[in-house]
Design a protein around this motif. Structure first.
Motif, PDB file in Angstrom:
ATOM      1  N   ILE A   1       0.861  -0.902  -0.370  1.00 36.48           N
ATOM      2  CA  ILE A   1      -0.336   0.343   0.612  1.00 36.48           C
ATOM      3  C   ILE A   1       0.803   1.133  -0.010  1.00 36.48           C
ATOM      4  CG2 ILE A   1      -1.076   0.881   1.019  1.00 36.48           C
ATOM      5  CD1 ILE A   1      -2.513  -1.581   2.522  1.00 36.48           C
ATOM      6  N   VAL A   2       1.154   2.202  -1.237  1.00 35.31           N
ATOM      7  CA  VAL A   2       1.292   3.053  -1.425  1.00 35.31           C
ATOM      8  C   VAL A   2       0.884   4.497  -0.691  1.00 35.31           C
ATOM      9  CG1 VAL A   2       3.249   4.553  -3.152  1.00 35.31           C
ATOM     10  CG2 VAL A   2       3.202   1.715  -2.986  1.00 35.31           C
ATOM     11  N   ILE A   3       1.451   5.223   0.072  1.00 32.25           N
ATOM     12  CA  ILE A   3       1.063   6.444   0.350  1.00 32.25           C
ATOM     13  C   ILE A   3       1.651   7.866   0.007  1.00 32.25           C
ATOM     14  CG2 ILE A   3       0.059   7.836   2.208  1.00 32.25           C
ATOM     15  CD1 ILE A   3      -0.545   5.344   3.613  1.00 32.25           C
ATOM     16  N   PRO A   4       1.311   8.877  -1.017  1.00 30.37           N
ATOM     17  CA  PRO A   4       2.140   9.866  -1.586  1.00 30.37           C
ATOM     18  C   PRO A   4       2.093  10.886  -0.455  1.00 30.37           C
ATOM     19  CG  PRO A   4       0.549   9.766  -3.275  1.00 30.37           C
ATOM     20  CD  PRO A   4       1.081   8.306  -2.175  1.00 30.37           C
TER      21      PRO A   4
ATOM     22  N   ASN B   1      10.926  18.022  -3.476  1.00 36.76           N
ATOM     23  CA  ASN B   1       9.575  17.857  -4.083  1.00 36.76           C
ATOM     24  C   ASN B   1       9.514  17.842  -5.638  1.00 36.76           C
ATOM     25  OD1 ASN B   1       7.052  19.807  -5.034  1.00 36.76           O
ATOM     26  ND2 ASN B   1       6.555  17.817  -3.154  1.00 36.76           N
ATOM     27  N   ARG B   2       8.728  16.310  -6.224  1.00 45.11           N
ATOM     28  CA  ARG B   2       8.783  16.043  -7.523  1.00 45.11           C
ATOM     29  C   ARG B   2       7.264  15.956  -7.762  1.00 45.11           C
ATOM     30  NH1 ARG B   2      13.404  13.869  -9.259  1.00 45.11           N
ATOM     31  NH2 ARG B   2      12.153  13.714 -11.902  1.00 45.11           N
ATOM     32  N   GLY B   3       6.416  16.009  -6.631  1.00 51.06           N
ATOM     33  CA  GLY B   3       4.903  15.437  -7.483  1.00 51.06           C
ATOM     34  C   GLY B   3       4.098  14.474  -7.233  1.00 51.06           C
ATOM     35  N   LYS B   4       3.052  14.489  -7.155  1.00 53.52           N
ATOM     36  CA  LYS B   4       2.342  12.414  -6.429  1.00 53.52           C
ATOM     37  C   LYS B   4       2.572  11.994  -8.011  1.00 53.52           C
ATOM     38  CE  LYS B   4      -2.180  11.281  -5.956  1.00 53.52           C
ATOM     39  NZ  LYS B   4      -3.833  11.780  -5.634  1.00 53.52           N
ATOM     40  N   GLY B   5       2.614  12.504  -9.025  1.00 57.10           N
ATOM     41  CA  GLY B   5       2.863  11.427  -9.826  1.00 57.10           C
ATOM     42  C   GLY B   5       3.872  10.323  -9.675  1.00 57.10           C
ATOM     43  N   TYR B   6       5.180  10.894  -9.872  1.00 60.41           N
ATOM     44  CA  TYR B   6       6.400  10.755  -9.431  1.00 60.41           C
ATOM     45  C   TYR B   6       6.590   9.600  -8.036  1.00 60.41           C
ATOM     46  CZ  TYR B   6      11.664  10.841  -8.041  1.00 60.41           C
ATOM     47  OH  TYR B   6      13.029  10.616  -8.186  1.00 60.41           O
TER      48      TYR B   6
ATOM     49  N   MET C   1      -1.022  -1.598  -4.077  1.00 59.24           N
ATOM     50  CA  MET C   1      -1.887  -0.153  -4.752  1.00 59.24           C
ATOM     51  C   MET C   1      -1.443   1.185  -3.795  1.00 59.24           C
ATOM     52  SD  MET C   1      -4.994  -0.588  -1.513  1.00 59.24           S
ATOM     53  CE  MET C   1      -5.466   1.071  -2.325  1.00 59.24           C
ATOM     54  N   PHE C   2      -2.432   2.197  -4.469  1.00 53.56           N
ATOM     55  CA  PHE C   2      -1.938   3.832  -3.756  1.00 53.56           C
ATOM     56  C   PHE C   2      -2.600   4.424  -3.143  1.00 53.56           C
ATOM     57  CE2 PHE C   2      -2.483   5.232  -8.010  1.00 53.56           C
ATOM     58  CZ  PHE C   2      -3.065   6.139  -8.093  1.00 53.56           C
ATOM     59  N   THR C   3      -3.116   5.354  -2.376  1.00 55.87           N
ATOM     60  CA  THR C   3      -4.439   5.405  -2.083  1.00 55.87           C
ATOM     61  C   THR C   3      -3.161   7.099  -1.912  1.00 55.87           C
ATOM     62  OG1 THR C   3      -6.360   5.871   0.010  1.00 55.87           O
ATOM     63  CG2 THR C   3      -3.679   4.584   0.691  1.00 55.87           C
ATOM     64  N   ASP C   4      -4.333   8.310  -0.894  1.00 55.14           N
ATOM     65  CA  ASP C   4      -4.109   9.773  -0.717  1.00 55.14           C
ATOM     66  C   ASP C   4      -3.806   9.244   1.073  1.00 55.14           C
ATOM     67  OD1 ASP C   4      -4.325  10.668  -3.512  1.00 55.14           O
ATOM     68  OD2 ASP C   4      -6.182  11.511  -3.625  1.00 55.14           O
ATOM     69  N   ALA C   5      -3.241  10.174   0.985  1.00 56.33           N
ATOM     70  CA  ALA C   5      -2.775  10.788   2.815  1.00 56.33           C
ATOM     71  C   ALA C   5      -3.456  10.605   3.210  1.00 56.33           C
ATOM     72  CB  ALA C   5      -1.518  11.165   3.111  1.00 56.33           C
ATOM     73  N   ASP C   6      -5.280  11.303   2.349  1.00 53.81           N
ATOM     74  CA  ASP C   6      -6.096  12.519   3.418  1.00 53.81           C
ATOM     75  C   ASP C   6      -7.152  10.632   3.472  1.00 53.81           C
ATOM     76  OD1 ASP C   6      -7.224  11.952   0.809  1.00 53.81           O
ATOM     77  OD2 ASP C   6      -7.716  13.602   0.661  1.00 53.81           O
ATOM     78  N   LEU C   7      -6.440   9.646   2.796  1.00 52.59           N
ATOM     79  CA  LEU C   7      -7.410   8.991   2.913  1.00 52.59           C
ATOM     80  C   LEU C   7      -9.251   8.661   2.732  1.00 52.59           C
ATOM     81  CD1 LEU C   7      -6.241   6.033   3.686  1.00 52.59           C
ATOM     82  CD2 LEU C   7      -7.090   6.044   5.767  1.00 52.59           C
ATOM     83  N   SER C   8      -9.297   9.397   1.334  1.00 55.17           N
ATOM     84  CA  SER C   8     -10.410   9.508   1.380  1.00 55.17           C
ATOM     85  C   SER C   8     -11.160   8.320   1.087  1.00 55.17           C
ATOM     86  CB  SER C   8     -11.194  10.762   0.373  1.00 55.17           C
ATOM     87  OG  SER C   8     -10.827  12.332   0.143  1.00 55.17           O
ATOM     88  N   SER C   9     -11.117   7.254   0.284  1.00 53.05           N
ATOM     89  CA  SER C   9     -11.245   6.380   0.619  1.00 53.05           C
ATOM     90  C   SER C   9     -10.771   5.620   1.609  1.00 53.05           C
ATOM     91  CB  SER C   9     -11.457   5.741  -0.690  1.00 53.05           C
ATOM     92  OG  SER C   9     -12.084   6.154  -1.918  1.00 53.05           O
ATOM     93  N   PRO C  10     -12.292   4.785   2.551  1.00 53.19           N
ATOM     94  CA  PRO C  10     -11.584   4.536   3.457  1.00 53.19           C
ATOM     95  C   PRO C  10     -10.929   2.734   3.062  1.00 53.19           C
ATOM     96  CG  PRO C  10     -13.649   4.598   4.019  1.00 53.19           C
ATOM     97  CD  PRO C  10     -13.622   5.391   2.870  1.00 53.19           C
TER      98      PRO C  10
END
Length: 306
Positions: A61-64, A125-130, A145-154
């Motif tokens: 589980i990757v979290i940028p 700082n290179r960006g979310k895609g990087y 998988m990847f998910t956002d750091a705000d965990l908008s989806s549980p």
């Protein structure tokens, strides 16, 4: 000893000779202290004897993360609680994108009591895609998988993505629009309108048949991830349409999965500034395709001990 990721076997697509960062190399944080037994990591015996890996994690589980020191502890706790409650063999890879706050220190401190967590550092700082590409190409799991750091989806919504892959999909992408009733906290109206317009334009320009290309909740089989992310060129917000475009071009089966989702008002995306950049990046993707940049060979990243 370190786990290292090396490129030594062609599997069918990308930039020949592209150098891949590996754990333990500059820009990453992954040394012997990070290799703990249990939870899908190296066993104590393997570490002591220098033998082969007994078990890699099933899931990565990757979290940028960029300037996420305030909310990353709660995010990691939620992810770890989900992993342990479900008995997943999993690792959590946090990619620090050159944060100006103490995000890296917070993650390291958290990892002291959570062996599932490890930290990678971008050089700047290179960006979310990087960041997503960096994390996924260093991941050890069979499904990444990847998910956002705000965990908008549980985090428990990942079960739907994993089920889709178990059912035969190469890639499973979360969708906020397949079942809008599952949006527990909707975006402001202007953001909804902009998002839908951008998605419509993306579908038209890039021929992507998906209701939602931008949801930051996507999972891949290891081979699909290796191919798609080695070929990825967009490093900031507009990388999602590119990886989906590449995946379709390479013949991967993509399944869209409805997920619960809640808007976080702290999101940093600017729909004017970043929106214009994303439109530019759509043109870049089409140009890359015309030049055949998504058709070259890629390499299997071998999981080994050094």
């Amino acid at each position: 000893m370190r786990i290292r990721a090396i490129a030594d076997q062609q599997v069918g697509g990308s930039a020949p000779g592209r150098k891949l960062n590996r754990p333990g190399a500059p820009g990453s944080v992954y040394d012997g202290e990070s290799l703990r037994s249990g939870h899908g990591h190296l066993s104590k015996r393997a570490l002591e004897e220098g033998g082969g890996v007994e078990q890699y994690p099933k899931y990565s589980i990757v979290i940028p993360a960029y300037n996420e020191s305030a909310r990353i502890p709660a995010t990691l706790r939620s992810v770890i609680d989900c992993i342990r409650a479900r008995g997943w063999s999993a690792e959590v890879v946090v990619v620090n994108d050159g944060s100006r706050d103490n995000t890296a220190a917070v993650v390291r401190e958290f990892a002291e009591t959570a062996p599932e967590v490890r930290l990678l550092e971008n050089p700047t700082n290179r960006g979310k895609g990087y960041s997503v590409r960096h994390g996924i190409l260093q991941a050890l799991g069979d499904i990444v998988m990847f998910t956002d750091a705000d965990l908008s989806s549980p985090m428990d919504e990942a079960e739907g993505l994993f089920a889709a892959i178990t059912g035969g999909a190469d890639i499973a992408i979360g969708s906020r629009w397949l079942a809008t009733s599952r949006q527990t906290h909707r975006q402001p109206l202007y953001r909804q309108i902009f998002g839908r317009c951008f998605n419509l334009l993306t579908r038209m320009v890039m021929n992507l048949p998906f209701a939602d290309t931008q949801c930051g909740f996507k999972a891949f089989t290891r081979p699909a991830a290796q191919t798609v992310f080695q070929l990825q060129t967009i490093e900031r917000w507009g990388f999602d349409p590119e990886i989906l475009f590449i995946a379709l071009k390479r013949g991967y089966q993509i399944r869209e999965v409805p997920v619960s989702w809640a808007h976080d008002a702290r999101t940093r995306i600017s729909y004017l500034r970043d929106g214009m950049q994303m439109l530019k990046e759509l043109a870049i993707v089409r140009w890359n395709a015309l030049l055949g940049r998504y058709s070259g060979p890629v390499h299997a990243i071998q999981r080994e001990i050094q």
